[in-house]
Design a protein around this motif. Structure first.
Motif, PDB file in Angstrom:
ATOM      1  N   UNK A  84       0.959  -1.306  -0.090  1.00  0.00           N
ATOM      2  CA  UNK A  84      -0.039   0.041   0.048  1.00  0.00           C
ATOM      3  C   UNK A  84       0.999   1.211   0.163  1.00  0.00           C
ATOM      4  N   UNK A  85       1.292   1.695  -1.178  1.00  0.00           N
ATOM      5  CA  UNK A  85       2.105   2.941  -1.300  1.00  0.00           C
ATOM      6  C   UNK A  85       1.669   3.907  -2.585  1.00  0.00           C
ATOM      7  N   UNK A  86       1.574   5.042  -2.167  1.00  0.00           N
ATOM      8  CA  UNK A  86       0.973   6.032  -3.088  1.00  0.00           C
ATOM      9  C   UNK A  86       0.986   7.596  -2.759  1.00  0.00           C
ATOM     10  N   UNK A  87       1.604   8.313  -3.550  1.00  0.00           N
ATOM     11  CA  UNK A  87       1.398   9.816  -3.328  1.00  0.00           C
ATOM     12  C   UNK A  87       0.982  10.569  -4.607  1.00  0.00           C
ATOM     13  N   UNK A  88       0.345  11.715  -4.258  1.00  0.00           N
ATOM     14  CA  UNK A  88      -0.047  12.508  -5.345  1.00  0.00           C
ATOM     15  C   UNK A  88       0.390  14.105  -5.165  1.00  0.00           C
ATOM     16  N   UNK A  89       0.795  14.457  -6.084  1.00  0.00           N
ATOM     17  CA  UNK A  89       1.524  16.006  -5.910  1.00  0.00           C
ATOM     18  C   UNK A  89       0.388  17.076  -6.754  1.00  0.00           C
ATOM     19  N   UNK A  90      -0.923  16.791  -6.534  1.00  0.00           N
ATOM     20  CA  UNK A  90      -1.927  17.650  -6.996  1.00  0.00           C
ATOM     21  C   UNK A  90      -2.375  17.563  -8.349  1.00  0.00           C
ATOM     22  N   UNK A  91      -3.394  18.150  -8.659  1.00  0.00           N
ATOM     23  CA  UNK A  91      -4.022  17.953 -10.074  1.00  0.00           C
ATOM     24  C   UNK A  91      -3.574  19.099 -11.103  1.00  0.00           C
ATOM     25  N   UNK A  92      -2.537  18.586 -11.689  1.00  0.00           N
ATOM     26  CA  UNK A  92      -1.464  19.500 -12.522  1.00  0.00           C
ATOM     27  C   UNK A  92      -1.639  18.953 -13.693  1.00  0.00           C
ATOM     28  N   UNK A  93      -2.014  19.747 -14.925  1.00  0.00           N
ATOM     29  CA  UNK A  93      -1.973  19.254 -16.289  1.00  0.00           C
ATOM     30  C   UNK A  93      -0.349  18.625 -16.620  1.00  0.00           C
ATOM     31  N   UNK A  94      -0.431  17.647 -17.305  1.00  0.00           N
ATOM     32  CA  UNK A  94       0.983  16.859 -17.276  1.00  0.00           C
ATOM     33  C   UNK A  94       1.884  17.807 -17.909  1.00  0.00           C
ATOM     34  N   UNK A  95       1.624  18.801 -19.018  1.00  0.00           N
ATOM     35  CA  UNK A  95       2.625  19.539 -19.566  1.00  0.00           C
ATOM     36  C   UNK A  95       3.194  20.609 -18.665  1.00  0.00           C
TER      37      UNK A  95
END
Length: 229
Positions: A84-95
């Motif tokens: 169980x491992x996950x991070x997110x760094x925000x809802x940023x368009x990939x570009x």
């Protein structure tokens, strides 16, 4: 009947801690990992467990720590390995995503879990279960709204890597599970998510136990329903 043993990687809080708690409640022995040496709620669970819960330190992004934990557990037999491992760094368009952020999310969410699986697979009993926490956001077929580009991509990558793993070890009898816990109110899921941890995790554990002894790879949610790839 001997007590079953689960290694839950990433069990210090949130979904991982809830998994450790639920398996303990069902009579399993649990080895849970935390990052660093700070005291966590998992340590408190271990102290109250009467010896059924033990805590190990592991940063999955550091291969040398994976190897060290593998050595420490060399004499153990696992009925379940769950990462169980996950991070997110925000809802940023990939570009607009900085390269170092992209790499960080991919390494944490896709590469590192697979390194753990590859390293510990030999400790899992021949008919045991290997699972990783995925997400419906990793489903390409269900992506009709976009957003969370890098997080989605990392979970899709994890799914693909588990598919390749399943093919590589097709002769093994392990149950392989990609688990979707649903949209849960956690730091990652956000405060407006429809599910509480208590609504999700018992279903995740039910699903894991239900498929025990069934070889092959499945992508399932907490209600034991197939998730489209």
């Amino acid at each position: 009947m001997s007590t079953k043993t689960a290694l839950i990687v990433g069990a210090s809080r949130s979904l991982g801690l809830a998994l450790a708690t639920e398996f303990t409640r069902r009579g399993w022995d649990v080895i849970g990992t935390v990052r660093g040496e700070s005291r966590t709620d998992l340590h408190e669970l271990a102290e109250k467990s009467g010896g059924s819960v033990t805590v190990e330190s592991l940063d999955t992004t550091r291969p040398e720590q994976i190897s060290a934990l593998r050595d420490r557990l060399a004499g153990r037999t696992l009925d379940l390995l769950f990462v169980n491992a996950a991070i997110t760094r925000g809802n940023i368009p990939v570009g607009d995503v900085p390269e170092e952020m992209f790499v960080e999310v991919m390494v944490t969410n896709a590469l590192s879990p697979m390194r753990v699986v590859e390293s510990f697979r030999s400790l899992v009993t021949p008919t045991g279960t290997i699972g990783v926490m995925s997400s419906r956001q990793g489903s390409i077929g269900l992506n009709t709204r976009g957003g969370q580009d890098v997080y989605r991509a990392s979970k899709s990558a994890l799914n693909q890597l588990m598919r390749s793993y399943a093919v590589r070890y097709a002769d093994a009898a392990h149950t392989l599970l990609l688990m979707c816990p649903g949209h849960v109110r956690t730091e990652l899921g956000g405060p407006d998510a429809p599910l509480s941890i208590d609504q999700s995790i018992p279903g995740v554990v039910d699903t894991i136990e239900h498929h025990s002894g069934e070889p092959g790879l499945r992508f399932l949610n907490y209600q034991d329903q197939e998730v489209p790839w």
